[in-house]
Design a protein around this motif. Structure first.
Motif, PDB file in Angstrom:
ATOM      1  N   VAL A  49       0.753  -1.254   0.090  1.00  0.00           N
ATOM      2  CA  VAL A  49      -0.071  -0.011   0.074  1.00  0.00           C
ATOM      3  C   VAL A  49       0.771   1.331  -0.129  1.00  0.00           C
ATOM      4  CG1 VAL A  49      -2.016  -0.975   1.057  1.00  0.00           C
ATOM      5  CG2 VAL A  49      -0.131  -0.155   2.502  1.00  0.00           C
ATOM      6  N   GLY A  50       2.192   1.088   0.270  1.00  0.00           N
ATOM      7  CA  GLY A  50       3.024   2.270  -0.097  1.00  0.00           C
ATOM      8  C   GLY A  50       4.516   1.753  -0.150  1.00  0.00           C
ATOM      9  N   ALA A  51       5.543   2.567  -0.838  1.00  0.00           N
ATOM     10  CA  ALA A  51       6.765   2.526  -1.074  1.00  0.00           C
ATOM     11  C   ALA A  51       7.321   3.692  -1.231  1.00  0.00           C
ATOM     12  CB  ALA A  51       7.089   1.352  -2.208  1.00  0.00           C
ATOM     13  N   THR A  52       8.548   3.912  -0.423  1.00  0.00           N
ATOM     14  CA  THR A  52       9.176   5.123  -0.527  1.00  0.00           C
ATOM     15  C   THR A  52      10.634   5.013   0.038  1.00  0.00           C
ATOM     16  OG1 THR A  52       8.920   7.452   0.396  1.00  0.00           O
ATOM     17  CG2 THR A  52       8.673   5.491   2.153  1.00  0.00           C
ATOM     18  N   ASN A  53      11.462   6.080   0.451  1.00  0.00           N
ATOM     19  CA  ASN A  53      12.704   6.028   0.275  1.00  0.00           C
ATOM     20  C   ASN A  53      13.102   7.073   1.368  1.00  0.00           C
ATOM     21  OD1 ASN A  53      15.780   6.399   0.418  1.00  0.00           O
ATOM     22  ND2 ASN A  53      15.653   5.033  -1.113  1.00  0.00           N
ATOM     23  N   ALA A  54      14.001   6.454   2.408  1.00  0.00           N
ATOM     24  CA  ALA A  54      14.156   7.850   3.459  1.00  0.00           C
ATOM     25  C   ALA A  54      14.984   8.671   3.201  1.00  0.00           C
ATOM     26  CB  ALA A  54      14.854   6.690   4.589  1.00  0.00           C
ATOM     27  N   ALA A  55      15.739   8.532   1.935  1.00  0.00           N
ATOM     28  CA  ALA A  55      16.465   9.662   1.335  1.00  0.00           C
ATOM     29  C   ALA A  55      15.710  11.199   1.238  1.00  0.00           C
ATOM     30  CB  ALA A  55      17.019   9.343  -0.026  1.00  0.00           C
ATOM     31  N   GLY A  56      14.466  11.173   1.261  1.00  0.00           N
ATOM     32  CA  GLY A  56      13.521  12.209   1.036  1.00  0.00           C
ATOM     33  C   GLY A  56      13.330  12.888   2.401  1.00  0.00           C
ATOM     34  N   LEU A  57      13.676  12.125   3.604  1.00  0.00           N
ATOM     35  CA  LEU A  57      13.581  13.052   4.979  1.00  0.00           C
ATOM     36  C   LEU A  57      14.147  14.449   4.781  1.00  0.00           C
ATOM     37  CD1 LEU A  57      14.006  10.154   7.251  1.00  0.00           C
ATOM     38  CD2 LEU A  57      11.941  11.341   6.743  1.00  0.00           C
ATOM     39  N   TYR A  58      13.593  15.329   5.521  1.00  0.00           N
ATOM     40  CA  TYR A  58      14.306  16.649   5.376  1.00  0.00           C
ATOM     41  C   TYR A  58      15.287  16.804   6.572  1.00  0.00           C
ATOM     42  CZ  TYR A  58      14.281  21.888   5.672  1.00  0.00           C
ATOM     43  OH  TYR A  58      14.802  23.091   5.404  1.00  0.00           O
ATOM     44  N   TRP A  59      14.994  16.200   7.705  1.00  0.00           N
ATOM     45  CA  TRP A  59      15.940  16.183   9.000  1.00  0.00           C
ATOM     46  C   TRP A  59      16.484  15.014   8.916  1.00  0.00           C
ATOM     47  CZ3 TRP A  59      17.057  20.814  10.569  1.00  0.00           C
ATOM     48  CH2 TRP A  59      16.017  21.999  10.715  1.00  0.00           C
TER      49      TRP A  59
END
Length: 412
Positions: A302-312
């Motif tokens: 239901v979702g797939a992403t990458n932690a590289a997009g974290l701002y902090w």
């Protein structure tokens, strides 16, 4: 030789241990966990689909082997980076020495328990996309980000006793919620998951701030986190001081603590932040996690992403946490907050994926979800590097079971 073949050789070395091709648990990983073996907890490391008690590999270094005698990572975490690196190197040598060949214990069927005693717990709110999505959902006529969000890593202190290991059942919490003009106590009707990354702290800062570029002197390892959230309970309680009962009932973590040393090859340089952060939050070393994450409900992704997009970054989070002189110590634990990306399929919580019920998520069996139902199983996976040749965090899984709290259970 293909890139994947070369990566596989690099991660396994000439080891005697059987490591299936595509495993995320080669010699480049060597995570720590605690398994119940012969009715007692033992610290183990995982290679491929098997585990080995760490003390066996450290027989020639009794001063190190003794650190694991309590059946948890607590004493080992307290030692610091020099010992962490020494033990890791010794484990690698053991698995490369063909004279040490032995049968590993299959990981399947083992009962894995929480590998360290949680001292303190902080949950951050580090994803720009997640914070923006929630701002739009809750404040549609206002700026989605509050004024402090780009100035500091927003976070709150959670309940350390709410941290549970993957596989622990999640009992639907009950609490006070608003129902029209009334306030009633009832089982949570808006149960949610949150895809997060967690960090296990070792050593002590002795009350001194930890600089951004000194994060690896205190962060021992990385785990996956599901920060279960009772959205309706949280909505009524959180103003003005933030979440409490809407979060504290359960926070699931994966059973394998992957050493930060295993993760370093996958760290990226941070993009420029605007406005420029306070000097305490500035660093020059790469701290961005190139970590692929996905979440499924009852087997449907239901979702797939990458932690590289974290701002902090996690280094900035630790720097902020200690910037006022706050003490940290072995077993302290903190998490990123929900990891979401900019796309509709990159949302790390159900409240975002279903847009607060406006667009229910469809599962493979034809059913839909705006919120989690009893019996639902949520599974989060994470890996650094390409599929089949990277370093994996494994998975964190939990199944929702009905609320069984009855008024008669409360003490008079």
């Amino acid at each position: 030789m293909s890139i994947n073949d070369a990566a596989h050789e690099s991660s396994t070395g000439a080891t005697w241990a059987p490591i299936p091709r595509g495993s995320h648990f080669g010699l480049a990983n060597l995570p720590y966990g605690v398994a119940v073996i012969d009715d007692r907890p033992m610290v183990v490391t995982r290679v491929g689909d098997g585990v080995l008690p760490v003390a066996y590999a450290l027989a020639g270094r009794p001063e190190w082997a003794d650190l694991f005698a309590d059946g948890n990572l607590d004493r080992f975490l307290a030692t610091g980076p020099e010992t962490w690196a020494g033990v890791r190197a010794e484990l690698r040598r053991f698995f490369l020495d063909k004279g040490q060949a032995r049968e590993l214990i299959p990981v399947s069927g083992l009962r894995l328990v929480l590998p360290f005693t949680v001292g303190d717990y902080v949950d951050f709110y580090a994803s720009l996309d997640h914070a923006t999505n929630l701002g739009r959902l809750f404040r549609p006529d206002s700026e989605p980000l509050l004024p402090n969000w780009r100035r500091l890593p927003v976070g709150y202190h959670g309940r350390s006793r709410g941290i549970v290991v993957s596989g622990t059942r999640v009992v639907r919490p009950a609490g006070l919620v608003r129902a029209g003009d009334e306030v009633v106590r009832r089982p949570c009707a808006q149960l949610d998951y949150e895809v997060e990354v967690g960090f296990v702290i070792g050593g002590s800062n002795h009350g001194r701030p930890v600089g951004v570029d000194s994060a690896d002197s205190h962060v021992f390892g990385v785990v996956l986190v599901n920060d279960w959230s009772a959205r309706d309970i949280q909505a009524f309680e959180y103003q003005p001081l933030g979440p409490m009962l809407g979060k504290s009932f359960a926070t699931s973590v994966s059973p394998w603590v992957v050493p930060l040393e295993a993760v370093k090859p996958y760290l990226l340089q941070q993009p420029r932040q605007e406005p420029e952060p306070d000097s305490v939050l500035r660093g020059t070393r790469p701290w961005v996690l190139d970590l692929a994450l996905d979440v499924s409900v009852n087997g449907t992704t239901v979702g797939a992403t990458n932690a590289a997009g974290l701002y902090w970054t996690f280094a900035q989070q630790l720097a902020h946490l200690t910037s006022n002189g706050s003490l940290i110590g072995p077993g302290d634990f903190y998490a990123t907050g929900t990891v979401s990306g900019p796309g509709e399929t990159e949302r790390g919580s159900l409240i975002e994926a279903a847009w607060r019920g406006a667009n229910p998520v469809k599962l493979a069996d034809g059913s839909e979800r705006s919120w989690l139902l009893d019996g639902d199983e949520v599974l989060i996976r994470g890996r650094f590097g390409p599929e089949g040749s990277g370093v994996g965090l494994g998975e964190v899984v939990g199944r929702v079971v009905p609320d069984e709290v009855d008024a008669s259970m409360f003490l008079p």
